[in-house]
Design a protein around this motif. Structure first.
Motif, PDB file in Angstrom:
ATOM      1  N   ASN A   1      -0.358  63.574 102.203  1.00  0.00           N
ATOM      2  CA  ASN A   1      -0.742  62.872 100.983  1.00  0.00           C
ATOM      3  C   ASN A   1       0.264  63.039  99.849  1.00  0.00           C
ATOM      4  N   THR A   2       0.932  64.182  99.808  1.00  0.00           N
ATOM      5  CA  THR A   2       1.854  64.440  98.698  1.00  0.00           C
ATOM      6  C   THR A   2       3.219  63.779  98.895  1.00  0.00           C
ATOM      7  N   MET A   3       3.437  63.169 100.069  1.00  0.00           N
ATOM      8  CA  MET A   3       4.736  62.570 100.360  1.00  0.00           C
ATOM      9  C   MET A   3       4.890  61.170  99.770  1.00  0.00           C
ATOM     10  N   SER A   4       3.793  60.626  99.224  1.00  0.00           N
ATOM     11  CA  SER A   4       3.857  59.305  98.601  1.00  0.00           C
ATOM     12  C   SER A   4       2.782  59.233  97.524  1.00  0.00           C
ATOM     13  N   ASN A   5       2.708  58.098  96.839  1.00  0.00           N
ATOM     14  CA  ASN A   5       1.655  57.925  95.831  1.00  0.00           C
ATOM     15  C   ASN A   5       0.557  56.983  96.330  1.00  0.00           C
ATOM     16  N   GLU A   6       0.457  56.859  97.654  1.00  0.00           N
ATOM     17  CA  GLU A   6      -0.520  55.936  98.215  1.00  0.00           C
ATOM     18  C   GLU A   6      -1.947  56.447  98.076  1.00  0.00           C
ATOM     19  N   TYR A   7      -2.199  57.682  98.503  1.00  0.00           N
ATOM     20  CA  TYR A   7      -3.528  58.287  98.431  1.00  0.00           C
ATOM     21  C   TYR A   7      -3.402  59.748  98.026  1.00  0.00           C
ATOM     22  N   ASP A   8      -4.482  60.303  97.457  1.00  0.00           N
ATOM     23  CA  ASP A   8      -4.540  61.752  97.299  1.00  0.00           C
ATOM     24  C   ASP A   8      -5.634  62.297  98.204  1.00  0.00           C
ATOM     25  N   CYS A   9      -5.839  63.610  98.188  1.00  0.00           N
ATOM     26  CA  CYS A   9      -6.778  64.237  99.119  1.00  0.00           C
ATOM     27  C   CYS A   9      -8.240  63.996  98.747  1.00  0.00           C
ATOM     28  N   LEU A  10      -8.490  63.349  97.597  1.00  0.00           N
ATOM     29  CA  LEU A  10      -9.854  62.971  97.222  1.00  0.00           C
ATOM     30  C   LEU A  10     -10.132  61.505  97.546  1.00  0.00           C
ATOM     31  N   GLY A  11      -9.118  60.833  98.112  1.00  0.00           N
ATOM     32  CA  GLY A  11      -9.289  59.431  98.474  1.00  0.00           C
ATOM     33  C   GLY A  11      -8.922  58.452  97.384  1.00  0.00           C
ATOM     34  N   ASN A  12      -8.421  58.931  96.232  1.00  0.00           N
ATOM     35  CA  ASN A  12      -8.007  58.032  95.158  1.00  0.00           C
ATOM     36  C   ASN A  12      -6.745  57.281  95.558  1.00  0.00           C
ATOM     37  N   THR A  13      -6.675  56.019  95.189  1.00  0.00           N
ATOM     38  CA  THR A  13      -5.472  55.239  95.416  1.00  0.00           C
ATOM     39  C   THR A  13      -5.214  54.349  94.206  1.00  0.00           C
ATOM     40  N   PRO A  14      -4.021  54.360  93.659  1.00  0.00           N
ATOM     41  CA  PRO A  14      -2.892  55.222  94.038  1.00  0.00           C
ATOM     42  C   PRO A  14      -3.124  56.664  93.587  1.00  0.00           C
ATOM     43  N   SER A  15      -2.279  57.550  94.064  1.00  0.00           N
ATOM     44  CA  SER A  15      -2.376  58.955  93.689  1.00  0.00           C
ATOM     45  C   SER A  15      -1.517  59.247  92.458  1.00  0.00           C
ATOM     46  N   CYS A  16      -2.123  59.942  91.503  1.00  0.00           N
ATOM     47  CA  CYS A  16      -1.379  60.418  90.329  1.00  0.00           C
ATOM     48  C   CYS A  16      -1.156  61.924  90.400  1.00  0.00           C
ATOM     49  N   SER A  17      -1.455  62.522  91.549  1.00  0.00           N
ATOM     50  CA  SER A  17      -1.557  63.973  91.653  1.00  0.00           C
ATOM     51  C   SER A  17      -0.236  64.719  91.549  1.00  0.00           C
ATOM     52  N   HIS A  18       0.896  64.009  91.659  1.00  0.00           N
ATOM     53  CA  HIS A  18       2.192  64.678  91.518  1.00  0.00           C
ATOM     54  C   HIS A  18       3.066  63.982  90.479  1.00  0.00           C
ATOM     55  N   CYS A  19       2.413  63.319  89.531  1.00  0.00           N
ATOM     56  CA  CYS A  19       3.168  62.643  88.465  1.00  0.00           C
ATOM     57  C   CYS A  19       3.649  63.676  87.442  1.00  0.00           C
ATOM     58  N   PRO A  20       4.953  63.761  87.189  1.00  0.00           N
ATOM     59  CA  PRO A  20       5.466  64.759  86.232  1.00  0.00           C
ATOM     60  C   PRO A  20       5.022  64.489  84.799  1.00  0.00           C
ATOM     61  N   TYR A  21       4.710  63.236  84.477  1.00  0.00           N
ATOM     62  CA  TYR A  21       4.222  62.911  83.137  1.00  0.00           C
ATOM     63  C   TYR A  21       2.784  63.385  82.960  1.00  0.00           C
ATOM     64  N   LEU A  22       1.962  63.214  83.985  1.00  0.00           N
ATOM     65  CA  LEU A  22       0.583  63.686  83.932  1.00  0.00           C
ATOM     66  C   LEU A  22       0.531  65.202  83.751  1.00  0.00           C
ATOM     67  N   HIS A  23       1.464  65.916  84.388  1.00  0.00           N
ATOM     68  CA  HIS A  23       1.478  67.384  84.344  1.00  0.00           C
ATOM     69  C   HIS A  23       2.324  67.930  83.195  1.00  0.00           C
ATOM     70  N   LEU A  24       2.768  67.062  82.282  1.00  0.00           N
ATOM     71  CA  LEU A  24       3.489  67.461  81.067  1.00  0.00           C
ATOM     72  C   LEU A  24       4.814  68.149  81.361  1.00  0.00           C
ATOM     73  N   LEU A  25       5.394  67.846  82.517  1.00  0.00           N
ATOM     74  CA  LEU A  25       6.740  68.329  82.829  1.00  0.00           C
ATOM     75  C   LEU A  25       7.774  67.433  82.168  1.00  0.00           C
ATOM     76  N   SER A  26       7.418  66.184  81.989  1.00  0.00           N
ATOM     77  CA  SER A  26       8.238  65.194  81.294  1.00  0.00           C
ATOM     78  C   SER A  26       7.336  64.388  80.364  1.00  0.00           C
ATOM     79  N   TYR A  27       7.956  63.607  79.485  1.00  0.00           N
ATOM     80  CA  TYR A  27       7.177  62.865  78.502  1.00  0.00           C
ATOM     81  C   TYR A  27       7.604  61.412  78.434  1.00  0.00           C
ATOM     82  N   CYS A  28       6.600  60.528  78.336  1.00  0.00           N
ATOM     83  CA  CYS A  28       6.828  59.098  78.087  1.00  0.00           C
ATOM     84  C   CYS A  28       6.914  58.869  76.580  1.00  0.00           C
ATOM     85  N   PRO A  29       7.848  58.055  76.129  1.00  0.00           N
ATOM     86  CA  PRO A  29       7.935  57.770  74.689  1.00  0.00           C
ATOM     87  C   PRO A  29       6.944  56.692  74.266  1.00  0.00           C
ATOM     88  N   ILE A  30       5.649  56.987  74.382  1.00  0.00           N
ATOM     89  CA  ILE A  30       4.663  56.008  73.910  1.00  0.00           C
ATOM     90  C   ILE A  30       3.720  56.649  72.885  1.00  0.00           C
TER      91      ILE A  30
END
Length: 365
Positions: free
Chosen positions: A336-365
């Protein structure tokens, strides 16, 4: 629109609508930065948003109650030949306007920005040494950007305007890590009131030697640089947003929290900048195939209809129903972590490894 969530039945509010539109006016750029993910996208084409599409978007956005338009994307918005005209239209329609730019045209646009009442300007500056800047932001010139910032400050002072608020974005790599602690001095001298420090997102096709996120020594050095910065922030009175250096359970999607949709230069609408193109990232040693996520086409679909298609993704983010691949001991092995197709809870698309979601990087919005 109604969803079942564990013991709950959740219904999208009738008045739900996007609050922010992130418009990509063009995918063209006059720079060739060594860390830019434009070079990572599959089948990437230079595109300019046409006048008909732009007018349709902004008029419809006004009618449904969108408040804010952010001009950014996988290109430099100021190189669009109708850039200032488009900004003027947006301000006349009553939008709050934000521009994210490399600063190359800031000197010539400064007067127009102030007269139009542009609300915020983000300027990407990754070094404060002229030679280092040029080596990172190829075809760019730090002196030109500095003159633009000083001109903008001068024009604002002359007419006693607080707008636009000027912010700087510094993308950290191994090359420029020593520049982090210098950003405050530059900001004070050029009228920058806020600094956003963001980590470079490594990708296949890029120079992986730039990767600081995946290097323990580099992260330690960045931690030291940020500590130096912290000791001086109160003295300078400048707001500084710093990235997390290690994944935690802290999560905040900038697009979800701003109720934002991303509209590409070709009119396709996506949930965010990160999922607007297909590319392959390599974050902390794990390669992930990111497929573009298209919600609709602004040329033929209504923005409200597209927003409702986004609501399932928004629901998972709002309810924090998203696992974290970065905190999972199986991240090096799990399919599941090799793509953004699904996560282990069945969500699609997967946001589970997005660096912006985890505050590792920032979007200028």
């Amino acid at each position: 629109m109604e969803y079942r969530y564990t013991n709950w039945v959740v219904r999208l509010r009738e008045d739900s609508r996007p609050r922010t539109l992130v418009l990509e006016l063009t995918t063209a750029c006059n720079y060739s930065c060594i860390h830019c993910f434009r070079f990572a996208a599959r089948d990437f084409k230079v595109t300019f948003m046409d006048e008909e599409l732009y007018y349709k978007i902004v008029k419809e956005a006004r009618d449904i109650g969108v408040r804010r338009i952010v001009y950014t994307g996988w290109g430099e918005p100021t190189v669009h030949p109708r850039f200032m005209e488009f900004l003027e239209v947006a301000k006349k329609l009553g939008f709050e306007v934000v521009v994210n730019t490399n600063g190359s045209r800031l000197e010539e646009l400064a007067v127009g920005f102030v007269k139009l009442g542009v609300d915020e300007v983000y300027v990407s500056i990754d070094a404060f040494d002229i030679k280092l800047y040029s080596s990172i932001r190829r075809f760019g010139d730090l002196s030109t950007v500095t003159r633009g910032l000083l001109t903008l400050r001068k024009v604002k002072t002359e007419i006693s305007s607080l707008k636009p608020t000027v912010k700087a974005i510094l993308t950290v790599t191994k090359v420029n890590i020593g520049e982090v602690s210098r950003v405050l001095d530059y900001a004070v001298n050029t009228g920058i009131s806020e600094i956003v420090i963001s980590s470079y997102i490594p990708y296949i096709g890029g120079d992986l030697r730039l990767d600081c996120l995946g290097d323990e020594d580099c992260r330690m050095k960045l931690r030291e640089e940020l500590s130096k910065l912290s000791l001086r922030i109160l003295e300078y009175g400048i707001k500084v947003t710093k990235p997390l250096l290690e994944p935690t359970w802290t999560r905040s999607c900038p697009f979800a929290s701003n109720k934002a949709l991303y509209i590409r230069a070709d009119g396709l609408v996506t949930p965010c900048l990160y999922y607007s193109r297909s590319w392959v990232t390599v974050i902390r040693g794990v390669k992930r195939d990111i497929g573009e996520v298209v919600l609709g086409d602004a040329r033929r679909d209504s923005l409200l209809d597209i927003w409702r298609r986004y609501s399932k993704i928004l629901l998972n983010l709002d309810f924090n129903n998203v696992p974290s691949c970065f905190n999972c001991e199986l991240q090096n092995y799990c399919y599941n972590t090799m793509s953004n197709e699904y996560d282990c809870l069945g969500n699609t698309p997967s946001c589970s490894h997005c660096p912006y979601l985890h505050l590792l990087s920032y979007c200028p919005i």
